[in-house]
Structures are given as structure tokens and as C-alpha cells.
Design a protein around this motif. Structure first.
Motif, short mmCIF file in Angstrom:
data_model
loop_
_atom_site.label_atom_id
_atom_site.label_comp_id
_atom_site.label_asym_id
_atom_site.label_seq_id
_atom_site.Cartn_x
_atom_site.Cartn_y
_atom_site.Cartn_z
N VAL A 1 0.86 -1.18 0.00
CA VAL A 1 0.00 0.00 0.00
C VAL A 1 0.90 1.23 0.00
O VAL A 1 1.78 1.37 0.85
CB VAL A 1 -0.93 0.01 1.23
CG1 VAL A 1 -1.75 1.30 1.25
CG2 VAL A 1 -1.85 -1.20 1.20
N ILE A 2 0.67 2.11 -0.95
CA ILE A 2 1.47 3.32 -1.09
C ILE A 2 0.73 4.49 -0.46
O ILE A 2 -0.44 4.77 -0.79
CB ILE A 2 1.75 3.63 -2.57
CG1 ILE A 2 2.54 2.49 -3.23
CG2 ILE A 2 2.51 4.96 -2.71
CD1 ILE A 2 3.92 2.26 -2.66
N GLY A 3 1.40 5.17 0.45
CA GLY A 3 0.89 6.42 1.00
C GLY A 3 1.56 7.56 0.26
O GLY A 3 2.78 7.54 0.05
N ALA A 4 0.80 8.55 -0.17
CA ALA A 4 1.36 9.60 -1.03
C ALA A 4 0.87 10.98 -0.65
O ALA A 4 -0.23 11.16 -0.13
CB ALA A 4 1.00 9.32 -2.49
N GLY A 5 1.72 11.93 -0.91
CA GLY A 5 1.36 13.34 -0.80
C GLY A 5 2.01 14.08 -1.96
O GLY A 5 2.98 13.59 -2.55
N CYS A 6 1.49 15.23 -2.31
CA CYS A 6 2.07 15.99 -3.41
C CYS A 6 1.65 17.45 -3.30
O CYS A 6 0.67 17.78 -2.63
CB CYS A 6 1.65 15.43 -4.77
SG CYS A 6 -0.11 15.63 -5.15
#
Length: 363
Positions: A239-244
Motif C-alpha cells: 500500500v502506497i501512501g502519497a502526498g504531493c
């Protein structure tokens, strides 16, 4: 959790019938296959039937089913069904399950994607509903043998090489040895299926050229298993946790993700879902990245993220903006559900921050 981006929904099925007699079976299946399948019934417009959508040409209906990987059930002659699907067939890994049922409801026949798509199981399910006879023709099923594509589908594993999958089936049917092992850092292999032999590290001296099934989310096969004939199965457990930054385009996010996965030797196909905070729910770059990966994009509130189990690097700036001290790591863990753990903490790739967590896999 934001359910709007969650694509792990009920399977969809399209049922096509042509005659008044077949329409009754169509309606019966549409009802009985619920709630496992979200069914839509279509009836040839010359014999319109209540509760079924009329069609004049089945081509657009079949095309939509293939594009959306919806199960297809034809209640008609097998030849009609074959002609309708012929131009849409692409590959075993892409085609949806297709089942044909005669108009009297006596036989249910899977004709496409019997194992990977689940047409065999769907045919058996329809037969149970109609009190019909399922006609299963795949060799491993006929002989009661292990089928690696069924094993992969049942355990949410990705087949990486269809040619090697065929070799595995040939070896099983011929009674030759097929070994199985897993990367124990990620997958606990508690049970070895029938017709397979556990790889112990002591049986490499086998006289025959062995075939190994190896289960791992890593991009490369464990060097302890150097055989060319190693079929890798990839568990969908990362599971990838992401912010941008606001407005970051999908290609930028995808490039960052590729760099992140490459650094940690993870296979792109192991990604289970992409997660973030609900403030990013309308971030089109994130949503587009998830669509291209064919995984759900799931978001969580700051309160949900605060409850994530584990140790996370804290940022006062992030907390002032989002209400929680860490988005990537926490959202990755939240996206795992119960039992997930942080695998790789937050890393920054330009405008994108990423972390990875792991859903435990027990087989």
C-alpha cells in the motif's frame, strides 16, 4: 474513509439473451447472482422482456463488457456467443470470463478465461442456480490437479509469465516435480498445494530441470533461486501512501513512484492501493495515477490517520496544514486495514512524498 475513489466493489456481470424462453433464465440469474455480482440483463429487442434492457446489436454490449472486464453470460447457442466475442479476444490475462448456457438451462459452459477470469467457477455457480450441468473442459480440472492460475487468482497473486504458467500445468499433468517457495519477509507459505513440493534449499540436485513457483513482491527473484524456469507470483500487498503539491500531474507522481519502487526493489504490480489524506481526494494527478495502476485511490481524514499504529516521522509544518503530523506513512498503514505495518517511511521525490506499508499475506 472516502469510498468515492474505492474501486474494490462487487464484480459486474452482463447477461445476454435472445428469445422469450431465455429471458426468463436471464432474469432468474440476475436475481440469484446478487449480491456477489452486480448484474445487468440484456434482451434482444425483437422479444422485449420486462426488467431487461433491450438491444438490437450485441456488439456494443460485448465490447463494453470486455473493456470493463465484466463477466459475460450468454443464454444462446455457443456458436452465437463465439462469433460475438471473437473480435474482442486479446489474452488470457486481459479477457473477462465468458459462460454460455443453453436456452433450456440444462448446461453451463465456460468458453473463455476459465481459470484466471473465474469462468469455471461462474459456470458452476450458474449450474447450482439453474440445477444444470456445468461442462468444465480445462485439463487440470478434469484430472483434479493443481492449477497455478486458479491458485494465483484465489490468493490475489499476479501471474508474471503465462508461458511458464503453461509449463507448470504441463509438469503437473505429467507428474513431474513442481517446487514452491515464498519470500518469507513478505509472505508466509503455511500450506503447499497439492501436486507441489516445498523448496527446502536441499533439492536443487534434482535430475530433471525443475520448475519453481516463487511468491514475492520484489522486482527480482531471490538469488537463492537462480533457475531460469522460475514462475514469480506477485502478491498485491503493498500500500502506497502519497502526498504531493497541489496540482502535481500524474506523470510526475508516476516517475516518483517508479524511483521509490526501484530503490526498494518492489514490483509495480504488487501495489494494492494508493492512499492519502482526504484533502487530496480531488487531486486529479493522484486519481489518474491510481487509474493507470488499476488500483483504488483511498483517502482518510486526519482523525483516522492519527489512529494509525506505528512510529512515524513528525512534521510540524505538515500538521499545521493537514491537522496530522504525517500523511504518507500513516495513510499507507491505514490503507492496509488491520495488521498492516510500515515498510518504508516517508521519502521526498521533488513535489511528491511517498511511503509504503505491507498487508500481511498468509497462504
Amino acid at each position: 474513509m472516502n469510498q468515492n475513489r474505492e474501486s474494490e466493489q462487487r464484480k459486474k456481470a452482463v447477461i445476454i439473451s435472445y428469445t422469450a424462453e431465455a429471458a426468463a433464465l436471464n432474469r432468474q440469474l440476475c436475481t440469484a447472482l446478487q449480491p456477489e455480482y452486480d448484474c445487468t440483463g440484456y434482451q434482444f429487442d425483437t422479444f422485449k422482456a420486462e426488467g431487461l434492457s433491450p438491444f438490437h446489436s450485441a456488439v456494443p454490449v460485448v465490447g463494453d463488457a470486455f473493456n470493463g472486464r465484466k463477466a459475460l453470460i450468454f443464454i444462446c447457442a455457443a456458436g452465437i456467443a463465439v462469433r460475438q466475442i471473437a473480435s474482442f479476444i486479446r489474452s488470457k490475462t486481459a479477457d473477462p470470463p465468458v459462460v454460455v448456457i443453453d436456452e433450456e438451462g440444462s448446461f453451463t459452459v465456460p468458453i473463455l478465461s476459465g481459470h484466471l477470469g473465474g469462468a469455471n467457477e461462474l459456470a458452476i455457480r450458474c449450474a447450482d442456480i439453474l440445477h444444470a450441468v456445468p461442462v468444465i473442459t480445462t485439463a487440470t480440472d478434469r484430472h483434479g490437479k493443481f492449477a497455478v492460475d486458479v491458485f494465483a487468482r484465489n490468493h490475489n497473486l499476479i501471474l508474471t509469465n503465462m508461458q511458464l504458467a503453461k509449463e507448470v500445468s504441463s509438469a503437473v499433468l505429467a507428474g513431474r516435480t513442481v517446487y514452491m517457495a515464498s519470500d518469507e519477509r513478505f509472505v508466509r507459505l503455511n500450506h503447499i498445494p497439492k501436486d507441489c513440493t516445498p523448496w527446502t534449499g536441499q533439492n536443487q540436485a534434482a535430475q530433471e530441470a525443475p520448475v519453481l513457483i516463487y511468491i514475492t513482491p520484489e522486482a527480482d527473484v531471490n538469488p537463492d533461486y537462480p533457475w531460469e524456469r522460475t514462475l514469480k507470483l506477485v502478491p498485491k500487498q503493498i500500500v502506497i501512501g502519497a502526498g504531493c503539491r497541489r496540482g502535481t500531474a500524474a506523470p510526475v507522481i508516476e516517475t516518483a513512484l517508479e524511483q521509490f519502487l526501484s530503490k526498494h526493489h518492489l514490483d509495480m504490480r504488487s501495489i494494492r492501493r494508493l492512499c492519502s489524506i482526504d484533502l487530496k481526494a480531488d487531486e486529479e494527478g493522484m486519481a489518474e495515477t491510481a487509474r493507470r495502476l488499476q488500483v483504488p485511490f483511498v483517502t482518510f481524514t486526519s482523525l483516522q490517520l492519527e489512529k494509525a499504529a506505528g512510529e512515524f516521522s513528525a512534521s510540524s509544518f505538515v500538521k499545521s496544514v493537514t491537522g496530522v503530523d504525517n500523511v504518507c506513512g500513516r495513510s499507507a498503514v491505514c490503507g492496509c486495514g488491520n495488521g498492516g505495518r510500515l515498510l518504508f517511511p516517508k521519502e521526498i521525490f521533488g513535489k511528491v512524498t511517498l511511503a509504503a506499508a505491507m498487508v500481511p499475506v498468509d497462504i
